[in-house]
Design an enzyme around this catalytic site. Structure first.
Site, PDB file in Angstrom:
ATOM      1  N   GLU A 293     -46.767  20.444  33.936  1.00 21.06           N
ATOM      2  CA  GLU A 293     -46.471  19.793  35.210  1.00 21.06           C
ATOM      3  C   GLU A 293     -47.257  18.498  35.334  1.00 21.06           C
ATOM      4  O   GLU A 293     -46.723  17.459  35.675  1.00 21.06           O
ATOM      5  CB  GLU A 293     -46.821  20.735  36.364  1.00 21.06           C
ATOM      6  CG  GLU A 293     -46.506  20.112  37.731  1.00 21.06           C
ATOM      7  CD  GLU A 293     -46.633  21.128  38.852  1.00 21.06           C
ATOM      8  OE1 GLU A 293     -47.548  21.971  38.784  1.00 21.06           O
ATOM      9  OE2 GLU A 293     -45.822  21.056  39.787  1.00 21.06           O
TER      10      GLU A 293
ATOM     11  N   GLU B 285     -55.188  14.022  50.326  1.00 22.13           N
ATOM     12  CA  GLU B 285     -56.600  14.290  50.594  1.00 22.13           C
ATOM     13  C   GLU B 285     -57.210  15.186  49.515  1.00 22.13           C
ATOM     14  O   GLU B 285     -58.322  14.961  49.061  1.00 22.13           O
ATOM     15  CB  GLU B 285     -56.749  14.947  51.978  1.00 22.13           C
ATOM     16  CG  GLU B 285     -56.496  13.987  53.138  1.00 22.13           C
ATOM     17  CD  GLU B 285     -55.044  13.521  53.248  1.00 22.13           C
ATOM     18  OE1 GLU B 285     -54.127  14.280  52.872  1.00 22.13           O
ATOM     19  OE2 GLU B 285     -54.824  12.365  53.690  1.00 22.13           O
TER      20      GLU B 285
ATOM     21  N   SER C 200     -46.585  29.680  45.019  1.00 27.53           N
ATOM     22  CA  SER C 200     -47.278  29.630  46.310  1.00 27.53           C
ATOM     23  C   SER C 200     -46.888  30.805  47.205  1.00 27.53           C
ATOM     24  O   SER C 200     -45.744  31.268  47.175  1.00 27.53           O
ATOM     25  CB  SER C 200     -46.930  28.327  47.038  1.00 27.53           C
ATOM     26  OG  SER C 200     -47.474  27.231  46.365  1.00 27.53           O
TER      27      SER C 200
ATOM     28  N   GLN D  20     -39.466  28.107  41.046  1.00 29.47           N
ATOM     29  CA  GLN D  20     -40.845  28.503  40.736  1.00 29.47           C
ATOM     30  C   GLN D  20     -41.444  29.327  41.868  1.00 29.47           C
ATOM     31  O   GLN D  20     -41.550  28.847  42.989  1.00 29.47           O
ATOM     32  CB  GLN D  20     -41.681  27.229  40.511  1.00 29.47           C
ATOM     33  CG  GLN D  20     -43.158  27.484  40.307  1.00 29.47           C
ATOM     34  CD  GLN D  20     -43.937  26.198  40.058  1.00 29.47           C
ATOM     35  OE1 GLN D  20     -43.397  25.094  40.178  1.00 29.47           O
ATOM     36  NE2 GLN D  20     -45.210  26.331  39.713  1.00 29.47           N
ATOM     37  N   GLY D  21     -41.850  30.554  41.574  1.00 33.38           N
ATOM     38  CA  GLY D  21     -42.418  31.415  42.610  1.00 33.38           C
ATOM     39  C   GLY D  21     -43.917  31.572  42.468  1.00 33.38           C
ATOM     40  O   GLY D  21     -44.400  32.584  41.958  1.00 33.38           O
TER      41      GLY D  21
END
Lengths: 378, 392
Positions: free
Chosen positions: B251, B377, B136, B133-134
């Protein structure tokens, strides 16, 4: 909380009715006022609940109940917990009715008593003769003795829920030849007469009970095994856990409301990340604990006793831990007012302290869970 | 009587009982197809997983949630829930090609052309073609819409330039689905396109990132005039954000399903290791007692994850939105995975310093769990703001 484990349209409809009634009835003022009355609970509201049929929601139809099962029963416990409703619902329609259902097979006396619990003519309390938690290897704390014209029971039970004002005490007593049997003891036969204990939780009544060769009437034709008594404890543990979840949800929601509205440094408290993260952790913990509880309720309905034996102590332990944590966080997140008697947060914390002692502490419930998981219960 | 299922997995759920015919069928097949435990070396581990994927796929045991017309069985999420529990109980290798199976495949089904579906779906399912998966980029992590990789149509090819990062298992992938900017000067969510880019070409350089565990699971992917056939576009040109959102839904819908059962099986190993370490004096009595308490807490926490996954499956089956459950699962899963890795190492005390051991590796590798799928977070912020309505 974040998820609602109730799924069917019927369950959601009943929930809305229950929430509507408990919200308008058990206001902070009325809850606090009821605690000061001689009976220690809201008699008007209790009568209304009986008239509305709540005492029979989870009880089979052939004895006058609505036969809606454990999920609906748990939903009522949850919502009453959320309002800290001062009623004998948990002790009588929860614990008492469960004992009659689980320990007695096909018996007219049990049916008659169940019907009386449903229609409110009898309010009962449950005294477990093995002591607290699940039956183990300790000597029983209440035993039964055959006498010429019947039976007596002897022993004691500490801090029995809703026992101070009960008409009938249901006693699970050990038999000399082994096994257990359910008895009913009229409140009038108890000497000394039970007196309400003053505890931190003013929304609840407790009493210490003493039995000294007290006349008792057996319910059901035969004795039951420790396994059957364990099944009863599983059942009432799930009911109590549902109440715990209600306590946790309500005090968390009140805290979230406070954080959304109270401003400091020119912005709402809830915009501070340190507080947000604490709220997120509490909300997730409460949500997940609720899933454990309602899963266990599903197992009661499916009569899957093997899974329930594991799920019930898990639900009780985790709901107890989460409830305590949620009420403690609620005090801290409220800041100064949190530890005053002006807001209800302290009442939730004190209900939590009481609920943790009712059946088994989280530590003891986990110990039970471990025994079941490793097959070392007998 | 408590059965082994109850001891390992916990209480049964009403809709996924341990004697369910689906479980019985899958158990029988798994019993006839024993598989070796996973090796420690990453390359060997990947090959082992890929081989197992192919074995399962050859027998119709991969992509069960895919529709029958695309080679799946069209099973509902509760059956998938049982599937993941059963393959974990049998200690099978972890799934590979999940970017294809869970993300790109279903997204292609929703947005892809008939030609692309026919070209790519069979290879995803069989495991003959591996995917990564490209999305980020170095300056576009949580803020994906700021991405800068661009593609330009020249003749009948897209020419892609830019850099992707945190691309899982890119070094083993045949194809990468790349979200890139195809309208010059466009901003944010506009002007993006989802392209299918072959990895094995001069314009693509994969540089694995070495982790503290010694693994290289993630890579930087450099795209320098990388070429993509004109029609290898998932959805419409300029509608890449919409395709990406569809992909994210898949996802979130799947998050965590696999892991509670695998964790419970892993915890059994921890319990065994602790017994050995206590018996041979590797751990002191006090340290062993503490480790036992931690392991019991972990069992409870994995039960919680399991209940969340079950709730997610029930909601998905009813066609409901899973966003809320997804953030919680992510948080619960990430924190749990780390503590499980640490407990595994703790059960063997000082021995878990020695390289070449699974527990040594698991402790280090697990530190990534509360970071790579959205930090804990960030998850807490999402829960507090979107689910609890606390002000920004």
């Amino acid at each position: 909380m974040i998820t609602e484990p109730l799924t069917t349209a019927d369950e959601l409809e009943i929930r809305d009715v229950v929430v509507d009634f408990t919200r308008t009835t058990f206001t902070s003022e009325r809850v606090r006022a009821a605690a000061l009355t001689p009976r220690g609970y809201d008699e008007v509201a209790w009568k209304q609940m009986v008239d509305l049929g709540w005492t029979g929601l989870g009880i089979a139809e052939d004895v006058g109940g609505a036969g809606l099962g454990a999920i609906v029963q748990c939903l009522v416990h949850r919502e009453l917990g959320a309002r800290l409703a001062p009623t004998p619902f948990l002790g009588s329609a929860g614990f008492g009715a469960a004992a009659l259902d689980v320990l007695v097979d096909d018996d007219e006396a049990a049916h008659g008593l169940l019907a009386a619990v449903v229609d409110g003519t009898v309010q009962c309390a449950l005294a477990l003769g093995h002591g607290r938690g699940w039956p183990g290897h300790e000597s029983p704390s209440i035993t039964a003795q055959p006498v010429d014209d019947g039976w007596t029971v002897t022993g004691s039970a500490a801090l029995v829920l809703d026992a101070a004002r009960a008409d009938v005490v249901l006693v699970v007593a050990a038999l000399e030849e082994g096994g257990w049997r359910l008895f009913q003891v009229a409140a009038s036969a108890l000497t000394p007469t039970p007196v309400p204990l003053l505890t931190v939780d003013v929304t609840r009544t407790y009493a210490d009970l003493l039995f000294d060769h007290t006349p008792a009437t057996p319910i059901g034709a035969s004795s039951v095994t420790s396994d059957r008594v364990s099944l009863l404890v599983d059942r009432i543990a799930v009911y109590l856990a549902a109440e715990m979840v209600g306590v946790a949800i309500a005090c968390t929601n009140q805290t979230l409301d406070y954080l959304r509205t109270r401003h400091q440094f020119g912005k709402p408290l809830g915009s501070f990340q340190a507080l947000k993260h604490r709220c997120a952790d509490v909300a997730v913990a409460v949500t997940v604990a609720q899933e454990l509880v309602f899963s266990a309720a599903t197992l009661i309905e499916a009569d899957d006793v093997t899974s329930l034996a594991l799920a019930a102590p898990l639900a009780l332990a985790r709901a107890g831990e989460v409830m305590l944590h949620a009420t403690q966080e609620a005090i801290q997140l409220h800041g100064g007012v949190g530890f005053t008697d002006e807001v209800d947060i302290g009442l939730y914390y004190k209900r939590a302290l009481g609920d943790l002692e009712l059946i088994a502490s989280p530590v003891d419930a986990y110990a039970r869970m471990d025994l079941v998981r490793t097959g070392k219960t007998s | 009587m408590t059965s082994l299922d109850h001891q390992v997995l916990g209480p049964a759920f009403a809709q996924t009982p341990y004697d369910h015919p689906f479980r019985v069928e899958l158990r029988a097949w798994l019993a006839e197809h024993p598989v070796d435990p996973e090796p420690l070396d990453q390359d060997a581990r990947f090959r082992h997983r890929r081989d197992w994927h192919r074995t399962m796929a050859g027998n119709g045991w991969v992509g069960l949630h895919w529709p029958v017309e695309h080679g799946g069985r069209g099973v509902d999420p509760l059956t998938q829930f049982m599937y993941y529990e059963e393959v974990a109980l049998a200690a099978t290798p972890e799934p590979v090609n999940t970017p294809g199976l869970i993300l790109l495949g279903p997204t292609l089904m929703a947005h892809g052309s008939a030609e692309l579906k026919a070209r790519f779906l069979p290879g995803i399912l069989s495991g003959d073609e591996m995917w990564c998966q490209g999305f980020s980029e170095p300056d576009s992590g949580s803020d994906l819409a700021s991405l800068r990789t661009r593609a330009e149509l020249v003749g009948d090819e897209w020419i892609v330039n830019g850099q992707k990062i945190w691309t899982t298992f890119a070094q083993y992938a045949d194809y990468c689905f790349v979200l890139c900017r195809t309208e010059a000067g466009s901003e944010r969510h506009r002007g993006l396109t989802l392209l299918i880019c072959p990895v094995d070409q001069d314009g693509v350089t994969v540089r694995p990132i070495r982790q503290i565990s010694g693994d290289n699971e993630f890579s930087e992917v450099f795209l320098d005039d990388a070429r993509v056939p004109k029609d290898w576009v998932v959805g419409e040109v300029g509608q890449g954000w919409s395709a990406a959102m569809t992909l994210f839904q898949f996802e979130r819908g799947d998050q965590g399903y696999t892991d509670h059962a695998r964790m419970l099986v892993h915890l059994l190993d921890c319990e065994d290791a602790l017994r050995v370490a206590e018996a041979d004096g590797t751990l002191t009595v006090d340290r062993a007692a503490d480790a036992r308490r931690v392991q019991r807490d972990l069992w409870v926490r994995i039960q919680e994850l399991r209940h969340l996954n079950y709730r997610g499956a029930v909601l998905a089956k009813a066609g409901q939105e899973l966003g809320a459950v997804g953030s919680m699962t992510n948080l619960v899963w990430g924190e749990l995975e780390k503590d499980l890795g640490s407990a595994f190492a703790e059960a063997s005390g000082a021995r878990s310093l020695v390289l070449g051991r699974h527990d040594t590796h698991a402790r280090l590798a697990s530190r990534a769990a509360s970071i790579y799928s959205g930090t804990s977070e960030i998850q807490r912020n999402i829960i507090a703001e979107r689910l609890l309505g606390l002000p920004k």
